[in-house]
Design a protein around this motif. Structure first.
Motif: not given
Length: 564
Positions: A108-109, A133
């Motif tokens: 996600m990041y 992201k």
């Protein structure tokens, strides 16, 4: 109070000096000052760059406080294994402009370390680069981010070569052909050139979980020089092992070898050692510059008085001369410097070394090989039958070697060797502890030299240093009435370290008749030291302080290296 500040200002003091004195004298705590600065930065009154103007305010502490207030994580970039592939997505110029560095990613990041976490424009610009992201903001010091961006720049400079290696490896199937690939040789050449240009004494090639890191020991401290992706490591390691005639299939046992290579217009020897570690093998190459073997002792930074004392010892027809100091204090270089003084056509000079570092003419060099039973002690026994005049023993490690060396010294040979002790006087009780009789030591010992290496101030950025009063107090009578200390401010030439090159500080103890009789009586270390001082002995710390007063090194460096 404002009235007191106004009074100080009227005396012509600058406002930042007043703040410095108030803080350093303890009237106001550093914590309080940092809280105040962080509050102003958050309210937009100050820019973060304001701390650049105050050298006594720790940038790291301000950033840590700011990060905790903003609920962000503060990263020490040196302690994390970074994913360098992320930097391929962002133009380097953009990262430099915003002082930011992508560090890691998950599903996600993308975590990006910013110097200024309040720079919204920078965050938006980098978010556009990673559209799929969410950016997770972290902070890190400006110096760390800039040094890692410099490494990325170096990595980019060999990008073409790394691509060529990958293409070559993909097109070649057999392991034998992969090892013969020419591009990996070019990469080795680039690594060796870069390390030698930056004056590295050792080259460390280490695989981590994600990368392959190349570090160089420059002036006694390790510095990262290259970082490659992990897939470059196996062919690089295999090729280096091949060059040094090591078994490339053996990855579970440590191995040692050596090879020669011409870098620039000079030939260097490289002593190579491989050690199995968690992610592969750690490969360390010691750079042996043949010209350094021929260095004269006065050129290595030995002051005139110490040099004349050692020379007096070397001119004695028989006896033992010891060079002491911790690992990495330049003892081997001193031994070779002494051999330079000793070698001539009329004398038979034999050395026993582990391993032979520099090859020299007019000297018979023996390399110990414990696997076949050729130890220091067995080699020494045989050497005595070779009719030598002078013997050099690389290191005295055990009682047996020391016993034979002392006997050789007493039977008409000049023996020079090294011993691991912190100062010259300590060598005497150490030999007693190793089981040698006092009367044998007093009869054989000629001189002892203890030494350390201090980093020299870079001449390009040398400035006068304000030394804290507590240090001046501790130096006491070693300082003359008027004195100046210097330091290096840090520049491009010295990679912002403030130091360039190293030099020896030392103490030389000549064994006089008085000292000899004290040793024979088994006198204490303190009694020996007092007698030596009475006879004009100058300790290593005093020698270092003199070097700092002469502007060769900084007082901080002398305290780090020589203060016991």
């Amino acid at each position: 109070m404002q009235s007191q500040v106004d009074r100080l200002l009227s005396k012509g003091l600058s406002s930042d000096l007043i703040l410095r004195d108030i803080t350093l004298s303890g009237f106001m705590t550093m914590d309080r000052l940092i809280r105040f600065i962080v509050e102003r930065i958050r309210n937009g009154v100050y820019e973060l760059s304001i701390i650049d103007n105050y050298d006594y305010i720790s940038e790291k502490r301000v950033l840590q406080k700011l990060s905790s207030e903003l609920e962000l994580s503060f990263l020490d970039l040196d302690s994390i294994d970074m994913d360098y592939r992320l930097t391929n997505n962002v133009p380097l110029a953009q990262l430099k402009k915003h002082t930011a560095l992508p560090v890691s990613q998950d599903d996600m990041y993308v975590t990006i370390a910013f110097y200024d976490p309040l720079n919204i424009e920078a965050q938006e610009a980098l978010q556009r680069v990673f559209p799929r992201k969410v950016i997770k903001i972290a902070t890190a010091t400006k110096k760390q981010i800039q040094s890692y961006l410099f490494k990325v720049e170096l990595k980019d400079s060999v990008k073409g070569l790394v691509k060529k290696i990958r293409d070559e490896l993909n097109s070649i199937s057999s392991i034998e052909e992969q090892q013969e690939a020419s591009s990996i040789l070019l990469l080795i050449d680039v690594i060796l050139k870069a390390c030698i240009r930056s004056r590295a004494s050792d080259v460390h090639i280490e695989p981590t979980q994600m990368n392959c890191v190349v570090r160089g020991r420059i002036d006694g401290k390790l510095a990262e020089i290259f970082i490659f992706e992990k897939d470059i490591y196996p062919p690089l390691a295999s090729r280096l092992k091949l060059l040094a005639n090591l078994d490339i299939a053996e990855r579970r046992k440590p191995q040692d070898g050596r090879f020669s290579s011409t870098v620039g217009d000079r030939e260097y020897d490289f002593r190579i050692s491989s050690l199995p570690i968690l992610y592969g093998e750690s490969i360390v190459m010691r750079v042996l510059d043949k010209e350094k073997a021929l260095v004269r002792l006065e050129d290595a930074g030995m002051d005139a008085l110490s040099y004349s004392k050692l020379l007096k010892g070397l001119k004695v027809p028989f006896g033992i001369i010891l060079v002491t100091g911790p690992t990495g204090s330049g003892k081997t270089t001193t031994l070779y410097g002494a051999l330079n003084e000793l070698r001539n056509v009329e004398d038979k000079v034999i050395t026993v070394e582990d391993p032979v570092e520099y090859r020299m003419n007019l000297i018979q060099q023996v390399q110990v090989n414990p696997k076949i039973g050729l130890t220091f002690a067995t080699a020494l026994r045989s050497i005595l039958r070779q009719d030598p005049d002078k013997i050099m023993i690389g290191e005295i490690r055990d009682q047996e070697t020391l016993e034979i060396a002392i006997k050789a010294a007493l039977t008409g040979h000049l023996v020079i060797s090294t011993l691991h002790t912190n100062d010259a006087i300590s060598a005497i009780p150490r030999m007693v502890d190793m089981g040698i009789e006092n009367y044998l030591i007093s009869g054989a010992l000629v001189a002892i030299q203890a030494q350390r290496l201090v980093r020299k101030i870079c001449t390009k950025c040398k400035i006068i240093e304000k030394v804290p009063a507590s240090i001046i107090e501790s130096l006491g009578e070693l300082l003359p009435e008027s004195y100046i200390f210097y330091k290096g401010e840090g520049c491009k030439e010295c990679n912002d370290t403030g130091y360039m090159g190293r030099e020896m500080i030392c103490e030389v103890l000549n064994i006089t008749d008085n000292l000899s009789s004290l040793i024979a009586k088994g006198a204490s270390k303190d009694a020996l030291l007092q007698q030596a001082i009475d006879e004009g002995f100058i300790g290593i710390f005093e020698n270092g302080v003199q070097k700092a007063l002469d502007g060769v090194t900084s007082i901080e460096e002398v305290l780090r290296v020589a203060k016991g």
